[in-house]
Each structure stands twice: as structure tokens, then as C-alpha cells.
Design an enzyme around this catalytic site. Sequence first.
Site, PDB file in Angstrom:
ATOM      1  N   THR A   1       0.753  -1.142  -0.110  1.00  0.00           N
ATOM      2  CA  THR A   1      -0.056   0.024   0.092  1.00  0.00           C
ATOM      3  C   THR A   1       1.022   1.164   0.002  1.00  0.00           C
ATOM      4  O   THR A   1       1.899   1.300   0.548  1.00  0.00           O
ATOM      5  CB  THR A   1      -0.900   0.062   1.229  1.00  0.00           C
ATOM      6  OG1 THR A   1      -1.552  -1.294   1.459  1.00  0.00           O
ATOM      7  CG2 THR A   1      -1.729   1.101   1.153  1.00  0.00           C
ATOM      8  N   ARG A  29     -12.124  -9.938  -1.891  1.00  0.00           N
ATOM      9  CA  ARG A  29     -11.821  -9.275  -0.746  1.00  0.00           C
ATOM     10  C   ARG A  29     -11.149  -7.763  -1.088  1.00  0.00           C
ATOM     11  O   ARG A  29     -10.698  -7.561  -1.560  1.00  0.00           O
ATOM     12  CB  ARG A  29     -10.786 -10.128   0.246  1.00  0.00           C
ATOM     13  CG  ARG A  29     -10.237  -9.150   1.390  1.00  0.00           C
ATOM     14  CD  ARG A  29      -9.191  -8.583   1.283  1.00  0.00           C
ATOM     15  NE  ARG A  29      -8.544  -8.228   2.652  1.00  0.00           N
ATOM     16  CZ  ARG A  29      -7.600  -7.112   2.802  1.00  0.00           C
ATOM     17  NH1 ARG A  29      -7.227  -6.658   1.529  1.00  0.00           N
ATOM     18  NH2 ARG A  29      -7.079  -6.817   3.898  1.00  0.00           N
ATOM     19  N   GLY A  31      -9.727  -4.459   1.332  1.00  0.00           N
ATOM     20  CA  GLY A  31      -9.450  -3.756   2.621  1.00  0.00           C
ATOM     21  C   GLY A  31      -9.885  -2.387   2.828  1.00  0.00           C
ATOM     22  O   GLY A  31     -10.870  -1.989   2.349  1.00  0.00           O
ATOM     23  N   ASP A  32      -8.938  -1.757   3.855  1.00  0.00           N
ATOM     24  CA  ASP A  32      -9.381  -0.392   4.224  1.00  0.00           C
ATOM     25  C   ASP A  32      -9.143   0.710   3.129  1.00  0.00           C
ATOM     26  O   ASP A  32      -9.668   1.901   3.207  1.00  0.00           O
ATOM     27  CB  ASP A  32      -8.876  -0.227   5.578  1.00  0.00           C
ATOM     28  CG  ASP A  32      -7.279   0.015   5.404  1.00  0.00           C
ATOM     29  OD1 ASP A  32      -6.638  -1.245   4.875  1.00  0.00           O
ATOM     30  OD2 ASP A  32      -6.728   0.737   5.693  1.00  0.00           O
ATOM     31  N   THR A  52      -1.809   2.190   6.247  1.00  0.00           N
ATOM     32  CA  THR A  52      -1.406   0.762   5.546  1.00  0.00           C
ATOM     33  C   THR A  52      -1.291  -0.177   6.921  1.00  0.00           C
ATOM     34  O   THR A  52      -0.812  -0.039   7.570  1.00  0.00           O
ATOM     35  CB  THR A  52      -0.015   1.137   5.139  1.00  0.00           C
ATOM     36  OG1 THR A  52       0.503   0.001   4.771  1.00  0.00           O
ATOM     37  CG2 THR A  52       0.898   1.667   5.912  1.00  0.00           C
ATOM     38  N   GLY A  53      -1.747  -1.388   6.240  1.00  0.00           N
ATOM     39  CA  GLY A  53      -1.963  -2.318   7.303  1.00  0.00           C
ATOM     40  C   GLY A  53      -2.623  -3.260   6.971  1.00  0.00           C
ATOM     41  O   GLY A  53      -3.414  -3.741   5.861  1.00  0.00           O
ATOM     42  N   GLY A  55      -6.083  -4.627   6.819  1.00  0.00           N
ATOM     43  CA  GLY A  55      -7.145  -3.815   6.568  1.00  0.00           C
ATOM     44  C   GLY A  55      -8.527  -4.022   7.272  1.00  0.00           C
ATOM     45  O   GLY A  55      -9.174  -3.214   7.772  1.00  0.00           O
TER      46      GLY A  55
END
Lengths: 135, 170
Positions: A1, A29, A31-32, A52-53, A55
Amino acid sequence: TVGCVALDIHGNLCAGTSTGGMNNKKYGRIGDSPIIGAGTYANNKTCAVSCTGHGEYYIRLGFARDISALMEYKKLGVKEACAAEIQKLTQLGGTGGVIALDANGNMAMEFNTSAMFRGYIKSTGEKEIAIFAEE
Amino acid sequence: QEKYAIVIHGGAGGRSKTTMSIEQQNNYKAKLEEALAAGEKLLKNGASSAEAVVEAIKIMEDSPLFNAGKGAVFTSDGKNELDASIMNGENLNAGAVAGVRTIKNPITAAREVMENSEHVMLSGKGASEFARQQGLETVKNKYFFTRKRYESLKALQKKQRKRTSADNTG
């Protein structure tokens, strides 16, 4: 990210995030990163945020919007708000990081992993580029 | 107000100095520097924060170093699937694209959604169709292929299929 937050000379904040998602993901899927309020948020009254991480944790926390709320309602500074939110992430079992910038040019680069590729430049000439936590 | 600032990240993770050579570290730092410099140049010349954000992110999307754009990881079916979003602090306008496979720079598509649609998030084929209509550059999914990420997918899938004693049951 990857992500970026910026403050322009007109006093406006903006946040952006872009990602390739999670390795070996299935079922469409997401993520955030594309979710406003989770991985990305900006409000001139408080701050601009890019995350970032992992999600799923960021989505459950409403991570980016929560940082803004901590600044708006609890009157925390941007660095304090980001540190508090990373603490929540850690307690929940998530890993990752966040960058944020307020309307006065104060910024934060917080993470609970051993590294985050990161950097900033301010109009004052202040500048930093770093990778590891100990830098 | 003449004050400006720009902050970037290229992802967080469990890397350590012992697992990254000095050359690798320098490659990452050089690309971060390039992205910051591009954003700063715009801000210094009076561009909007949105313009600076998009420009800085595009540089990182075009680099195979980061998990975005050209360096994206793979889905389980061996495709690259990208997401991006952007939000403007002045008016709380926002745009996002999710699960796109053919938009070269997803951050530009997110900005188009923000500025030229009545929506906040578009996904999949519809998002790609919208991006095409807005004149954004599209590419075949294989543009995003990188050997390193593909090997990472294969290694993970092999690990997942590794036989254990539990497989003997029944």
C-alpha cells in the site's frame, strides 16, 4: 500500500491511498484502502489521514475517521491522536501504520511494525525519509 | 498562507535491517524521495493538495517496489486487483475504486470518481468502464505482473497446501 497526505498553500488538506491488496486474497476481498473513514480521510477542521496495514482491523476501528474524531472532540494533537489509534490497533491484534497531517502543517508517522517506508517535506525545509522504527 | 507540507508512506511491515540490503534500502529511499519531490514541486507552485497527492502516489504506483499499481501482489487466481481512494478536506468530497484490474493508475480513477461522478465508490468492471469514459489510461492485467510478487504468491500457496499429519485423518 502507498499513501500521501498534503497541505497546500491555500490551507486545504487532502489524503489518498492506493493498494494492490492482500497476497493470495479470495472472494473479491477488499481492505481499508478504498473505504473512506477506514484507510483514508481528510477534513480541514482536523487532519488528512492515509493508512497501511491489515485492512480488516482498520475497517473495524473506522481508523482514519477515528483519528479525526479524537482531534475534533478530544482536542488531541495529530501525533497524539495517531499514537492513540495505533494503540487501539495493537490492542485489537492488528498491525500497520498511519501518516497524518493537520491544517497547521503538524504531521505524524506512527506504526506498530518494525518498519514503514515513509517521508515528509515541509515548506520550512524540514525533511525526512526513513524505513525502520529505530530511524 | 504560504505554508505547505507533504507526507508519504510506502507500506508498513515486518522488515528489518538484517533482511534488507543497503542497496535495497537506497532504492526505496530514492523512490520515496522522487515522490516527495514531485509533490513538493506542485505545492510550491500553488497546486492543490489533491494534485500533489495524486502525483506523488502515481510515482509509487508506477514503481515495482511497492504493493500498489505495478508492484501489486496477486489474488489467489493469479490476477492483480487494485483499490484506491482520495478525500478532499475542504469540502469532504471523496472518491474510491475497488477491485479494479485494468486501470494503470487507480489513484487517478479515484480522483475522477471524486470530481466527476455523483458517487463515492465504484467497483470492478464498472469502475474500469467509468475510468475509460473519463479518458484514463487502461492496461492489460499482465502489465502489473512482477516476478517477485508472483513467486511470493506461489510460495504462500505451496505453504498452504503443505501436507500435515491432519491430512491423514479419515
